[in-house]
Design a protein around this motif. Structure first.
Motif, PDB file in Angstrom:
ATOM      1  N   TRP A   1       0.828  -1.212   0.000  1.00 58.52           N
ATOM      2  CA  TRP A   1       0.000   0.000   0.000  1.00 58.52           C
ATOM      3  C   TRP A   1       0.859   1.257   0.000  1.00 58.52           C
ATOM      4  O   TRP A   1       0.607   2.199  -0.736  1.00 58.52           O
ATOM      5  CB  TRP A   1      -0.919  -0.010   1.216  1.00 58.52           C
ATOM      6  CG  TRP A   1      -2.222  -0.728   1.001  1.00 58.52           C
ATOM      7  CD1 TRP A   1      -2.846  -0.949  -0.192  1.00 58.52           C
ATOM      8  CD2 TRP A   1      -3.056  -1.314   2.010  1.00 58.52           C
ATOM      9  NE1 TRP A   1      -4.024  -1.620   0.023  1.00 58.52           N
ATOM     10  CE2 TRP A   1      -4.188  -1.861   1.349  1.00 58.52           C
ATOM     11  CE3 TRP A   1      -2.973  -1.429   3.395  1.00 58.52           C
ATOM     12  CZ2 TRP A   1      -5.218  -2.508   2.042  1.00 58.52           C
ATOM     13  CZ3 TRP A   1      -3.999  -2.069   4.070  1.00 58.52           C
ATOM     14  CH2 TRP A   1      -5.100  -2.602   3.404  1.00 58.52           C
ATOM     15  N   ILE A   2       1.863   1.276   0.857  1.00 56.38           N
ATOM     16  CA  ILE A   2       2.667   2.499   1.021  1.00 56.38           C
ATOM     17  C   ILE A   2       3.532   2.757  -0.222  1.00 56.38           C
ATOM     18  O   ILE A   2       3.654   3.896  -0.679  1.00 56.38           O
ATOM     19  CB  ILE A   2       3.520   2.396   2.305  1.00 56.38           C
ATOM     20  CG1 ILE A   2       2.598   2.554   3.522  1.00 56.38           C
ATOM     21  CG2 ILE A   2       4.620   3.455   2.336  1.00 56.38           C
ATOM     22  CD1 ILE A   2       3.228   2.212   4.832  1.00 56.38           C
TER      23      ILE A   2
ATOM     24  N   GLY B   1       2.966   1.665  -3.287  1.00 62.14           N
ATOM     25  CA  GLY B   1       2.178   1.825  -4.515  1.00 62.14           C
ATOM     26  C   GLY B   1       2.647   0.843  -5.570  1.00 62.14           C
ATOM     27  O   GLY B   1       3.679   0.188  -5.420  1.00 62.14           O
ATOM     28  N   PRO B   2       1.878   0.710  -6.668  1.00 58.96           N
ATOM     29  CA  PRO B   2       2.235  -0.275  -7.700  1.00 58.96           C
ATOM     30  C   PRO B   2       3.455   0.133  -8.507  1.00 58.96           C
ATOM     31  O   PRO B   2       3.830   1.312  -8.536  1.00 58.96           O
ATOM     32  CB  PRO B   2       0.992  -0.316  -8.591  1.00 58.96           C
ATOM     33  CG  PRO B   2       0.306   0.971  -8.357  1.00 58.96           C
ATOM     34  CD  PRO B   2       0.632   1.411  -6.968  1.00 58.96           C
TER      35      PRO B   2
ATOM     36  N   TYR C   1      -0.668  -0.327 -13.726  1.00 54.61           N
ATOM     37  CA  TYR C   1      -2.059   0.046 -13.959  1.00 54.61           C
ATOM     38  C   TYR C   1      -2.107   1.198 -14.960  1.00 54.61           C
ATOM     39  O   TYR C   1      -1.406   2.194 -14.799  1.00 54.61           O
ATOM     40  CB  TYR C   1      -2.738   0.437 -12.641  1.00 54.61           C
ATOM     41  CG  TYR C   1      -2.796  -0.713 -11.681  1.00 54.61           C
ATOM     42  CD1 TYR C   1      -3.731  -1.730 -11.829  1.00 54.61           C
ATOM     43  CD2 TYR C   1      -1.876  -0.823 -10.629  1.00 54.61           C
ATOM     44  CE1 TYR C   1      -3.761  -2.816 -10.955  1.00 54.61           C
ATOM     45  CE2 TYR C   1      -1.898  -1.895  -9.758  1.00 54.61           C
ATOM     46  CZ  TYR C   1      -2.849  -2.885  -9.933  1.00 54.61           C
ATOM     47  OH  TYR C   1      -2.868  -3.967  -9.071  1.00 54.61           O
ATOM     48  N   SER C   2      -2.939   1.053 -15.955  1.00 54.86           N
ATOM     49  CA  SER C   2      -3.006   2.056 -17.010  1.00 54.86           C
ATOM     50  C   SER C   2      -3.988   3.153 -16.631  1.00 54.86           C
ATOM     51  O   SER C   2      -4.989   2.906 -15.952  1.00 54.86           O
ATOM     52  CB  SER C   2      -3.445   1.371 -18.303  1.00 54.86           C
ATOM     53  OG  SER C   2      -4.005   2.305 -19.173  1.00 54.86           O
ATOM     54  N   SER C   3      -3.693   4.376 -17.083  1.00 59.16           N
ATOM     55  CA  SER C   3      -4.602   5.495 -16.813  1.00 59.16           C
ATOM     56  C   SER C   3      -5.906   5.346 -17.595  1.00 59.16           C
ATOM     57  O   SER C   3      -6.907   5.963 -17.281  1.00 59.16           O
ATOM     58  CB  SER C   3      -3.925   6.813 -17.162  1.00 59.16           C
ATOM     59  OG  SER C   3      -3.464   6.760 -18.484  1.00 59.16           O
TER      60      SER C   3
ATOM     61  N   GLY D   1      -7.598   2.653 -17.682  1.00 57.34           N
ATOM     62  CA  GLY D   1      -8.394   1.596 -17.073  1.00 57.34           C
ATOM     63  C   GLY D   1      -8.076   0.250 -17.696  1.00 57.34           C
ATOM     64  O   GLY D   1      -7.014   0.051 -18.281  1.00 57.34           O
ATOM     65  N   GLY D   2      -9.005  -0.690 -17.582  1.00 52.69           N
ATOM     66  CA  GLY D   2      -8.769  -2.032 -18.110  1.00 52.69           C
ATOM     67  C   GLY D   2      -8.000  -2.889 -17.118  1.00 52.69           C
ATOM     68  O   GLY D   2      -7.736  -2.481 -15.981  1.00 52.69           O
TER      69      GLY D   2
ATOM     70  N   TYR E   1      -8.867  -5.875  -8.364  1.00 50.16           N
ATOM     71  CA  TYR E   1      -9.835  -5.001  -7.684  1.00 50.16           C
ATOM     72  C   TYR E   1      -9.211  -4.197  -6.547  1.00 50.16           C
ATOM     73  O   TYR E   1      -9.655  -3.103  -6.249  1.00 50.16           O
ATOM     74  CB  TYR E   1     -11.009  -5.834  -7.163  1.00 50.16           C
ATOM     75  CG  TYR E   1     -11.710  -6.572  -8.283  1.00 50.16           C
ATOM     76  CD1 TYR E   1     -12.471  -5.890  -9.218  1.00 50.16           C
ATOM     77  CD2 TYR E   1     -11.571  -7.951  -8.425  1.00 50.16           C
ATOM     78  CE1 TYR E   1     -13.085  -6.560 -10.265  1.00 50.16           C
ATOM     79  CE2 TYR E   1     -12.176  -8.628  -9.468  1.00 50.16           C
ATOM     80  CZ  TYR E   1     -12.933  -7.935 -10.395  1.00 50.16           C
ATOM     81  OH  TYR E   1     -13.517  -8.593 -11.429  1.00 50.16           O
ATOM     82  N   GLY E   2      -8.202  -4.762  -5.882  1.00 55.03           N
ATOM     83  CA  GLY E   2      -7.579  -4.026  -4.783  1.00 55.03           C
ATOM     84  C   GLY E   2      -6.436  -3.135  -5.242  1.00 55.03           C
ATOM     85  O   GLY E   2      -5.939  -2.319  -4.481  1.00 55.03           O
ATOM     86  N   GLU E   3      -6.021  -3.295  -6.496  1.00 53.54           N
ATOM     87  CA  GLU E   3      -4.871  -2.557  -7.036  1.00 53.54           C
ATOM     88  C   GLU E   3      -3.664  -2.671  -6.115  1.00 53.54           C
ATOM     89  O   GLU E   3      -2.954  -1.701  -5.861  1.00 53.54           O
ATOM     90  CB  GLU E   3      -5.226  -1.093  -7.293  1.00 53.54           C
ATOM     91  CG  GLU E   3      -6.219  -0.944  -8.428  1.00 53.54           C
ATOM     92  CD  GLU E   3      -6.384   0.493  -8.911  1.00 53.54           C
ATOM     93  OE1 GLU E   3      -5.623   1.348  -8.439  1.00 53.54           O
ATOM     94  OE2 GLU E   3      -7.264   0.720  -9.730  1.00 53.54           O
TER      95      GLU E   3
ATOM     96  N   TYR F   1       1.482  -0.613   9.456  1.00 49.49           N
ATOM     97  CA  TYR F   1       1.198   0.457   8.481  1.00 49.49           C
ATOM     98  C   TYR F   1       1.701   1.805   9.016  1.00 49.49           C
ATOM     99  O   TYR F   1       2.366   2.552   8.295  1.00 49.49           O
ATOM    100  CB  TYR F   1      -0.306   0.520   8.197  1.00 49.49           C
ATOM    101  CG  TYR F   1      -0.654   1.469   7.079  1.00 49.49           C
ATOM    102  CD1 TYR F   1      -0.781   0.999   5.775  1.00 49.49           C
ATOM    103  CD2 TYR F   1      -0.843   2.825   7.308  1.00 49.49           C
ATOM    104  CE1 TYR F   1      -1.082   1.855   4.735  1.00 49.49           C
ATOM    105  CE2 TYR F   1      -1.144   3.690   6.282  1.00 49.49           C
ATOM    106  CZ  TYR F   1      -1.268   3.201   4.999  1.00 49.49           C
ATOM    107  OH  TYR F   1      -1.559   4.062   3.967  1.00 49.49           O
TER     108      TYR F   1
ATOM    109  N   GLN G   1       5.323   3.229 -19.106  1.00 49.90           N
ATOM    110  CA  GLN G   1       4.642   4.219 -19.920  1.00 49.90           C
ATOM    111  C   GLN G   1       5.640   5.276 -20.327  1.00 49.90           C
ATOM    112  O   GLN G   1       6.502   5.659 -19.551  1.00 49.90           O
ATOM    113  CB  GLN G   1       3.534   4.876 -19.101  1.00 49.90           C
ATOM    114  CG  GLN G   1       2.365   3.958 -18.878  1.00 49.90           C
ATOM    115  CD  GLN G   1       1.293   4.664 -18.091  1.00 49.90           C
ATOM    116  OE1 GLN G   1       1.603   5.476 -17.218  1.00 49.90           O
ATOM    117  NE2 GLN G   1       0.065   4.378 -18.418  1.00 49.90           N
TER     118      GLN G   1
END
Lengths: 59, 425
Positions: free
Chosen positions: B189-190, B192-193, B198-200, B202-203, B324-326, B379, B424
């Motif tokens: 979480w801290i 980030g991916p 993850y694409s801007s 979506g998908g 779904y949780g990214e 956390y 990207q």
């Protein structure tokens, strides 16, 4: 939302803790433990949701 | 093998020592899995991070970890509430002072815990692959091994309040697997991916496959061997198992891993048309994680069931958390260790023959403590570390690969082509 979720996690745990410390009978203890866990699940959902970025601002 | 009980027989001591000598294989296996499931341009970094995490964990546990955790029957601080004394933290001296360092149960527990905390420290590394700075990972490991792990482990194994209410865990489903897995969740979480995950638009998220499936699958055999030692030593030291019970422990551990691996293979075969190697490996390790808590108490049928469910849980939650949780968790640490470990703890409460009617509620209280205390603590501490000094590597370093950026040399200098398909522009 993130802070609220974390606080709910801690609050749920406190209810579970209190159930074991203060309640002797099995039925009310189980009910309070279930309530505490439900609150924790709510908190976990909030924290998880706060880390999902809105579509337009994704990396 | 409670320290207040009569001294163990020589045979029992020798067997515990033999089990302890196997545990480093599990540590090596997890390090290989982390490396194999990461990118080739961060492979050296992943392996060095594992070595650093083990070193830092051992140092932090030596300085203050054991003082916080202690052992059953050792000195501890208590709180009186509702007319009862609740044991919440050990009162051992810092730097292992006052221990005879012989083959006494307290010292065997110390050795097992030093290895267990090193194993737990490797779990978050998998979630932070390809983007977690070496220094930040070391600092985070120090907090895990010096505070979070020992405190929870004291509650479970040091005669703490969870043990007082009847919570049982023979070999670390909660203190090792779930604590490590939930810390991995906090780290994912801290941090980030990873860039490009993850694409801007979506998908579905981009699939970023690991660079060496052979390493990962070979590591499963190493981890299995190490786990036999981990579960065997834990069952004897914390579960009070006699020598003969090691047969049951070994059978249950193997059955759980086997059924979990089979479940993962069958599900991925049914869903994707062919078995997925990395998910099968994850399922196998998830089965081992699920076996830890109840390896001494399960019947073989229950161990097989626990493994079967763990394998299925791992496959579905890896995908669910990713989409779904990214949550970008390259090694599936959260699914394998947190969810697998928690499932094992609950399975012990509901399906094992512990003989206590309050067992399910005690096990649920343990899980509630993991979610309501360990996760927020991990956390918050890592968030604070991130504020003091960013845990994530700079974008340029991520593009270049952590090997070159942080270590100055790649793991495979003659063979690797740096592909940037996932970035990207």
């Amino acid at each position: 939302m993130r802070v609220a979720g974390l606080l709910l996690l801690v609050a749920g745990w406190a209810i579970v803790l209190a159930a074991f410390v203060m309640l002797g009978a099995a039925a009310p203890r189980a009910a309070f433990v279930a309530a505490g866990v439900a609150i924790e699940i709510l908190g976990l959902g909030l924290v998880a949701r706060s880390h999902v970025s809105p579509r337009e601002s994704k990396r | 093998m409670n320290p207040s009980a009569p001294p163990p027989s020589e045979a029992a001591t020798v067997l515990v020592l033999a089990c302890l000598l196997l545990v480093p294989l599990a540590i090596a296996g997890l390090a290989l899995i982390n490396t194999g499931l990461g990118r080739s341009r961060s492979a050296s970094h992943a392996m060095l991070a594992a070595l650093c995490a083990v070193s830092v964990a051992a140092a932090a546990y030596f300085v203050c970890g054991f003082a916080i955790q202690g052992f059953p029957g050792g000195p501890a601080h208590t709180i009186t509430a509702a007319g009862k004394q609740w044991n919440w933290i050990a009162a051992q001296p810092l730097f292992l002072r006052g221990l005879a360092l012989d083959a006494s149960p307290a010292c065997l527990i110390l050795w097992l815990q030093l290895l267990s905390v090193a194993l737990a420290a490797l779990i978050p590394l998998g979630a932070g692959l390809d983007r977690w700075r070496l220094g930040a990972a070391s600092a985070s490991t120090a907090l895990l091994a010096g505070l979070v792990y020992p405190l929870f482990a004291h509650w479970v194994w040091g005669g703490g309040w969870l043990a007082q209410i009847g919570f049982v865990d023979a070999a670390g489903g909660a203190p090792v697997q779930a604590v490590g897995g939930l810390t991995a969740l906090a780290i994912a979480w801290i941090l980030g991916p990873r860039r490009g995950k993850y694409s801007s638009e979506g998908g579905l998220p981009a699939a970023i496959p690991g660079h060496n499936a052979v390493l990962v699958l070979f590591a499963c055999f190493l981890v299995w061997t190490g786990w036999l030692g981990l579960n065997g030593a834990g069952a004897m030291l914390f579960g009070g198992a006699p020598v003969g019970a090691l047969v049951r422990v070994g059978l249950n551990t193997t059955l759980s891993a086997a059924m979990a691996g089979l479940a993962a293979a069958a599900i991925t075969r049914a869903r994707f048309g062919r078995p997925d190697a990395s998910l099968c490996a994850n399922g196998w390790i998830g089965g081992l994680a699920a076996s830890s808590a109840g390896c001494l108490f399960f019947t073989p049928a229950v161990a097989a069931l626990a493994g079967l469910v763990a394998g299925a849980l791992v496959v579905f939650t890896v995908e669910w958390l990713d989409i779904y949780g990214e949550i970008d968790d390259p090694t599936g640490s959260v699914s394998v260790h947190a969810i697998g470990g928690i499932w094992g703890v609950l399975a012990l409460g509901f399906f094992a023959r512990s003989g206590s009617p309050v067992q399910p509620l005690a096990q649920i209280a343990g899980v509630a403590t993991l979610l309501g205390f360990v996760l927020p603590l991990a956390y918050s501490l890592n968030w604070l570390l991130d504020r003091l000094s960013p845990q994530r590597v700079a974008p340029e370093g991520e593009r270049q690969g952590l090997d070159l950026h942080e270590l100055g040399a790649g793991a495979y200098p003659e063979f690797v082509i740096h592909r940037e398909d996932f970035l990207q522009r």
